[in-house]
Design a protein around this motif. Structure first.
Motif, PDB file in Angstrom:
ATOM      1  N   LEU A 276       0.831  -1.206   0.000  1.00  0.00           N
ATOM      2  CA  LEU A 276       0.000   0.000   0.000  1.00  0.00           C
ATOM      3  C   LEU A 276       0.867   1.259   0.000  1.00  0.00           C
ATOM      4  CD1 LEU A 276      -2.838  -0.942   2.492  1.00  0.00           C
ATOM      5  CD2 LEU A 276      -3.093  -0.454   0.058  1.00  0.00           C
TER       6      LEU A 276
ATOM      7  N   PHE B 161      -0.392   5.042  -0.798  1.00  0.00           N
ATOM      8  CA  PHE B 161      -1.368   5.156   0.278  1.00  0.00           C
ATOM      9  C   PHE B 161      -0.679   5.691   1.522  1.00  0.00           C
ATOM     10  CE2 PHE B 161      -3.507   2.352  -2.562  1.00  0.00           C
ATOM     11  CZ  PHE B 161      -4.857   2.486  -2.298  1.00  0.00           C
TER      12      PHE B 161
ATOM     13  N   HIS C 104      -5.931   7.167  -0.075  1.00  0.00           N
ATOM     14  CA  HIS C 104      -5.245   7.560  -1.309  1.00  0.00           C
ATOM     15  C   HIS C 104      -6.177   8.535  -2.017  1.00  0.00           C
ATOM     16  CE1 HIS C 104      -3.566   7.243  -5.364  1.00  0.00           C
ATOM     17  NE2 HIS C 104      -2.470   6.750  -4.796  1.00  0.00           N
TER      18      HIS C 104
ATOM     19  N   ILE D  81      -6.706  -5.286  -0.848  1.00  0.00           N
ATOM     20  CA  ILE D  81      -5.497  -4.520  -1.148  1.00  0.00           C
ATOM     21  C   ILE D  81      -5.255  -4.492  -2.648  1.00  0.00           C
ATOM     22  CG2 ILE D  81      -2.995  -4.413  -0.814  1.00  0.00           C
ATOM     23  CD1 ILE D  81      -4.786  -3.787   1.687  1.00  0.00           C
TER      24      ILE D  81
ATOM     25  N   ILE E 186      -5.258  -1.047  -4.934  1.00  0.00           N
ATOM     26  CA  ILE E 186      -4.082  -0.619  -5.687  1.00  0.00           C
ATOM     27  C   ILE E 186      -4.425  -0.446  -7.162  1.00  0.00           C
ATOM     28  CG2 ILE E 186      -1.788  -1.351  -6.462  1.00  0.00           C
ATOM     29  CD1 ILE E 186      -1.375  -2.503  -3.632  1.00  0.00           C
TER      30      ILE E 186
END
Length: 65
Positions: A12, A17, A31, A56, A60
């Protein structure tokens, strides 16, 4: 073998992030391009759950758009 929570946190952070804190073993990552904050629970040495890894990965991907 499942990945560790620390691996997810590292992924992350590399994607841009920022950890905005949390309560107890929970961490909230934000983010600018992602609509919802991502929450990761567990200690850094714990094994990551499948749903955490999926969340996750999706976050992303959304950040890259």
């Amino acid at each position: 073998m499942p990945r560790k929570i620390s691996d997810l946190i590292r992924d992350l952070q590399r994607a841009g992030f920022v950890n905005r804190g949390g309560k107890g073993d929970h961490r909230n990552f934000v983010h600018p391009n992602v609509t919802k904050p991502i929450t990761i629970s567990g200690k850094e040495g714990d094994d990551a759950k499948h749903y955490q890894e999926k969340a996750i990965r999706l976050a992303i991907e959304e950040a890259k758009r």
